[in-house]
Design an enzyme around this catalytic site. Structure first.
Site, PDB file in Angstrom:
ATOM      1  N   GLU A   1       5.188  -0.239  -9.874  1.00 34.89           N
ATOM      2  CA  GLU A   1       4.159   0.320 -11.018  1.00 34.89           C
ATOM      3  C   GLU A   1       4.077   1.716 -10.279  1.00 34.89           C
ATOM      4  OE1 GLU A   1       2.922  -1.281 -13.186  1.00 34.89           O
ATOM      5  OE2 GLU A   1       3.124  -3.539 -12.572  1.00 34.89           O
TER       6      GLU A   1
ATOM      7  N   CYS B   1      -3.410   5.951 -12.064  1.00 34.79           N
ATOM      8  CA  CYS B   1      -2.440   5.992 -12.573  1.00 34.79           C
ATOM      9  C   CYS B   1      -2.307   6.074 -14.097  1.00 34.79           C
ATOM     10  CB  CYS B   1      -1.426   4.774 -12.060  1.00 34.79           C
ATOM     11  SG  CYS B   1      -2.180   3.195 -12.430  1.00 34.79           S
TER      12      CYS B   1
ATOM     13  N   GLY C   1       8.892   5.513  -5.530  1.00 32.00           N
ATOM     14  CA  GLY C   1       9.459   4.236  -6.289  1.00 32.00           C
ATOM     15  C   GLY C   1      11.003   4.251  -6.297  1.00 32.00           C
TER      16      GLY C   1
ATOM     17  N   GLU D   1       8.711   9.263  -7.532  1.00 30.82           N
ATOM     18  CA  GLU D   1       9.556   9.810  -6.232  1.00 30.82           C
ATOM     19  C   GLU D   1       9.432   8.388  -5.066  1.00 30.82           C
ATOM     20  OE1 GLU D   1       7.652  13.106  -4.495  1.00 30.82           O
ATOM     21  OE2 GLU D   1       9.608  13.247  -3.375  1.00 30.82           O
TER      22      GLU D   1
ATOM     23  N   GLY E   1       2.875   2.823  -6.548  1.00 29.06           N
ATOM     24  CA  GLY E   1       2.622   4.400  -6.030  1.00 29.06           C
ATOM     25  C   GLY E   1       3.260   5.478  -6.669  1.00 29.06           C
TER      26      GLY E   1
ATOM     27  N   LYS F   1       1.922  -3.853   3.021  1.00 31.43           N
ATOM     28  CA  LYS F   1       1.501  -2.539   3.855  1.00 31.43           C
ATOM     29  C   LYS F   1       0.676  -1.554   2.974  1.00 31.43           C
ATOM     30  CE  LYS F   1       3.573   1.362   4.008  1.00 31.43           C
ATOM     31  NZ  LYS F   1       2.278   2.187   4.136  1.00 31.43           N
TER      32      LYS F   1
ATOM     33  N   GLU G   1       2.203  14.744 -13.314  1.00 27.49           N
ATOM     34  CA  GLU G   1       0.867  13.850 -12.716  1.00 27.49           C
ATOM     35  C   GLU G   1       0.410  14.737 -11.868  1.00 27.49           C
ATOM     36  OE1 GLU G   1       1.485  10.375 -10.439  1.00 27.49           O
ATOM     37  OE2 GLU G   1       0.162   9.219 -11.730  1.00 27.49           O
TER      38      GLU G   1
HETATM   39  P1  NAD Z   1       2.916   7.054  -2.408  1.00 25.08           P
HETATM   40  O1  NAD Z   1       4.097   6.722  -3.394  1.00 25.08           O
HETATM   41  O2  NAD Z   1       3.047   8.273  -1.677  1.00 25.08           O
HETATM   42  O3  NAD Z   1       2.656   6.244  -1.522  1.00 25.08           O
HETATM   43  C1  NAD Z   1       2.398   4.668  -1.691  1.00 25.08           C
HETATM   44  C2  NAD Z   1       2.761   3.491  -0.770  1.00 25.08           C
HETATM   45  O4  NAD Z   1       4.227   3.877  -0.392  1.00 25.08           O
HETATM   46  C3  NAD Z   1       2.061   3.790   0.511  1.00 25.08           C
HETATM   47  O5  NAD Z   1       1.738   2.835   1.206  1.00 25.08           O
HETATM   48  C4  NAD Z   1       3.080   4.908   1.295  1.00 25.08           C
HETATM   49  O6  NAD Z   1       2.892   4.455   2.850  1.00 25.08           O
HETATM   50  C5  NAD Z   1       4.288   4.088   1.096  1.00 25.08           C
HETATM   51  N1  NAD Z   1       5.497   4.829   1.204  1.00 25.08           N
HETATM   52  C6  NAD Z   1       5.678   6.160   1.211  1.00 25.08           C
HETATM   53  N2  NAD Z   1       6.995   6.416   1.423  1.00 25.08           N
HETATM   54  C7  NAD Z   1       7.569   5.328   1.472  1.00 25.08           C
HETATM   55  C8  NAD Z   1       9.107   4.957   1.886  1.00 25.08           C
HETATM   56  N3  NAD Z   1      10.011   6.059   1.853  1.00 25.08           N
HETATM   57  N4  NAD Z   1       9.367   3.768   1.994  1.00 25.08           N
HETATM   58  C9  NAD Z   1       8.359   2.722   1.559  1.00 25.08           C
HETATM   59  N5  NAD Z   1       7.238   3.056   1.234  1.00 25.08           N
HETATM   60  C10 NAD Z   1       6.621   4.180   1.404  1.00 25.08           C
HETATM   61  O7  NAD Z   1       1.727   7.106  -3.491  1.00 25.08           O
HETATM   62  P2  NAD Z   1       0.175   7.304  -3.191  1.00 25.08           P
HETATM   63  O8  NAD Z   1       0.140   8.909  -3.058  1.00 25.08           O
HETATM   64  O9  NAD Z   1      -0.438   6.695  -2.301  1.00 25.08           O
HETATM   65  O10 NAD Z   1      -0.409   6.904  -4.415  1.00 25.08           O
HETATM   66  C11 NAD Z   1      -0.688   7.722  -5.678  1.00 25.08           C
HETATM   67  C12 NAD Z   1       0.585   7.524  -6.672  1.00 25.08           C
HETATM   68  O11 NAD Z   1       0.607   5.880  -7.092  1.00 25.08           O
HETATM   69  C13 NAD Z   1       0.533   8.076  -7.848  1.00 25.08           C
HETATM   70  O12 NAD Z   1       1.702   8.571  -8.342  1.00 25.08           O
HETATM   71  C14 NAD Z   1      -0.131   6.857  -8.903  1.00 25.08           C
HETATM   72  O13 NAD Z   1       0.193   7.143 -10.081  1.00 25.08           O
HETATM   73  C15 NAD Z   1       0.427   5.964  -8.381  1.00 25.08           C
HETATM   74  N6  NAD Z   1      -0.152   4.381  -8.820  1.00 25.08           N
HETATM   75  C16 NAD Z   1       0.435   3.790  -9.757  1.00 25.08           C
HETATM   76  C17 NAD Z   1      -0.206   2.617 -10.156  1.00 25.08           C
HETATM   77  C18 NAD Z   1       0.384   1.803 -11.118  1.00 25.08           C
HETATM   78  O14 NAD Z   1      -0.212   0.524 -11.492  1.00 25.08           O
HETATM   79  N7  NAD Z   1       1.364   2.064 -12.108  1.00 25.08           N
HETATM   80  C19 NAD Z   1      -1.331   2.486  -9.561  1.00 25.08           C
HETATM   81  C20 NAD Z   1      -2.075   3.008  -8.716  1.00 25.08           C
HETATM   82  C21 NAD Z   1      -1.389   4.337  -8.182  1.00 25.08           C
END
Ligand code: NAD
Length: 501
Positions: free
Chosen positions: A257, A291, A240, A238, A235, A182, A390
């Site tokens: 991650e 990230c 995660g 929070e 993502g 997803k 962040e």
């Molecule tokens: P996000 O956490 O808002 O969303 C990530 C994914 O999770 C999306 O597909 C979203 O639809 C889904 N999601 C949201 N709420 C959910 C829930 N309750 N249950 C299941 N899935 C849910 O992150 P974002 O805003 O899309 O991306 C930015 C973040 O990602 C930043 O914090 C960044 O640091 C992190 N990131 C980390 C890495 C890494 O490898 N460590 C790489 C890229 C981005």
């Protein structure tokens, strides 16, 4: 306007409820495609397709060599459609065409090529099958084998949709699993295209399924579904945390991650010309929406003024502009809400006493699009919110320090632990510093140079588990011990005496 469905069981399908949503080009603020929106029922359908494919053995029963050859064909097929895929990546996420053609498309293709080649080799053979002869507790041959887990879920963020989808799909398939992915709702298109590419290149129907939908419903359904054996999430920290809680119900294996606030340490003996440009690359590449960006630049007081001067001179070389123009270095942020979040932090930085020395505003040259200037705060205290939280935008904090110990103390004073770097002309000194930094990756005299062959992931609240390399691949396997005892009369089994007289 282009239209995309959900990719389930080897074909395009409409969402059961018929719902679609536009996806907005951040450079023009206009919709450029519509995408089907999955709800919980669509997710269950995708998981059922993946489970069926797993149970029939259509993928897991192929030899690693056969799977590896198909993955390598996927890599070539990505290159064959590179213009279309790159254009989707740019229009969905607001990255530049320059980045899409030199980083996203080749990065995704290389991920499939890497895992495809790795599982054809001897190192993988040794990894999935080991044999030991033992005499204790009883004579036996012992096999340690790694097997696929089953159906794996991938949930990815909006910043690098294609590469993140590849990091989830390629190792899962390499290990013999089936996948439901997803992507983030704002950037779903390249992941959907990737599912079609996989299928056309020979991955059987049902093995790769991609559905776009909201995190709160489609994401949560995936995170809780009893037929998902492993969830790989990239993502925010929070979300995660929430995914780990949701997965606990069925004790899923979960790798996470997450976010970062990575330290980029400039020692007093660094090549300042390179380090200053490296610090810009480390923070402003993809508008800072990476990230492991080096968002806290720690500079030795002896070289601080000179270093900041070089950084500010370097910023003039970053061209903000049309994302499709190959001379553009910086595009817009992904959405207007992301830009507002950045603006809030820039205000906070000023309120808390940091010195704004570059940027801090929307560029006047761009009439449309969610653009924001590369922004530098100097004289930042590591306790300030701009140094602790962040921002995920083009904002860097420069922090002064006195000696190596103080640099390490500041670097590690963070809840995060994802990336970072040390710049120095003395490699031994830099590696000694790197060992003291509490993060999953440290570069010496480079930044953002992620290597598919080596593990990537976070210490502390930046993650759980690792992706990439043989270490990341191992996470997609179950580990089994098979004990093969000797075929003897009862006298040969000493343990029977523990029960029988
Ligand atoms: P996000 O956490 O808002 O969303 C990530 C994914 O999770 C999306 O597909 C979203 O639809 C889904 N999601 C949201 N709420 C959910 C829930 N309750 N249950 C299941 N899935 C849910 O992150 P974002 O805003 O899309 O991306 C930015 C973040 O990602 C930043 O914090 C960044 O640091 C992190 N990131 C980390 C890495 C890494 O490898 N460590 C790489 C890229 C981005």
């Amino acid at each position: 306007m282009k239209e995309f469905g959900l990719f389930i069981d080897g074909e395009w399908q409409a969402a059961k409820g018929g719902k679609t949503a536009p996806t907005i080009n951040p450079a023009t603020e206009e919709p450029w495609a519509t995408v089907a929106v999955a709800d919980r029922e669509d997710v269950r359908k995708a998981v059922a397709a993946a489970k069926k494919a797993h149970d029939t053995g259509v993928w897991r029963n192929k030899s690693p060599q056969e799977r590896g050859e198909i993955l390598q064909r996927v890599a070539m097929a990505i290159f064959e459609r590179q213009d279309e895929v790159a254009a989707a990546e740019v229009q969905d996420g607001g990255g530049t065409m320059r980045k899409a053609m030199s980083m996203d498309v080749p990065g995704a293709a290389q991920t499939f090529m890497h895992f495809g080649q790795f599982i054809c080799g001897d190192e993988y053979k040794a990894m999935i099958y080991e044999e030991y002869d033992e005499t204790v507790p009883i004579p036996s041959k012992n096999l340690v084998v790694r097997e696929p887990i089953g159906v794996c879920a991938g949930i990815t963020p909006w910043n690098f949709p294609l590469i993140m989808a590849s990091w989830k799909i390629a190792p899962a398939l390499a290990a013999g699993n089936c996948v439901v992915l997803k992507p983030a709702s704002v950037t779903p298109v390249s992941s959907l295209m990737l599912a079609e590419i996989c299928t056309k290149a020979g991955v059987p129907a049902g093995v790769v399924n991609v559905i776009s939908g909201p995190g709160g419903t489609a994401g949560e359904e995936l995170a809780t579904h009893p037929d998902i054996g492993k969830g790989a999430f990239t993502g925010s920290t929070e979300v995660g945390r929430r995914i780990m809680q949701l997965g606990a119900g069925t004790l899923k294996k979960v790798t996470l991650e997450l976010g970062g606030k990575s330290p980029n340490i400039i020692l007093d003996d660094a090549n300042l010309d390179t380090a200053a440009l490296g610090a810009l690359f480390g923070t402003f590449m993809h508008q800072g929406q990476i990230c492991e960006s080096g968002t806290r630049v720690l500079v030795h007081e002896k070289v601080h003024d000179q270093f900041v001067e070089k950084m500010l001179a370097g910023i003039k070389r970053i061209q903000i502009g049309d994302t499709m123009d190959m001379t553009t270095g910086m595009g817009p942020l992904v959405s207007s809400s992301q830009r507002e979040a950045v603006e809030k932090y820039v205000g906070l930085g000023q309120e808390q006493g940091a010195k704004l020395v570059a940027g801090g505003k929307r560029p006047s040259s761009m009439g449309k699009g969610y653009y924001y200037e590369p922004t530098v705060f100097d004289e930042v205290d590591n306790k300030m919110r701009i140094a602790q939280e962040e921002i995920f935008g083009p904002v860097v904090s420069v922090i002064r320090y006195k000696d190596d110990d103080e640099a390490i103390r500041i670097a590690n004073d963070s809840v995060y632990g994802l990336g970072g770097a040390v710049w120095s002309s003395n490699k031994d000194r830099a590696v000694a510093m790197a060992k003291r930094i509490e993060t999953g990756t440290v570069w010496v005299n480079d930044y953002h140079m992620i290597n598919l062959r080596f593990p990537f992931g976070g210490y502390k609240q930046s993650g759980v588990g690792r992706e990439l390399g043989k270490w990341g691949l191992a996470e997609y396997h179950e580990l089994k011990h098979i004990h093969v005892g000797e075929d003897t009369p009862p006298e040969g089994k000493f343990y029977l005496q523990l029960l029988l007289n």
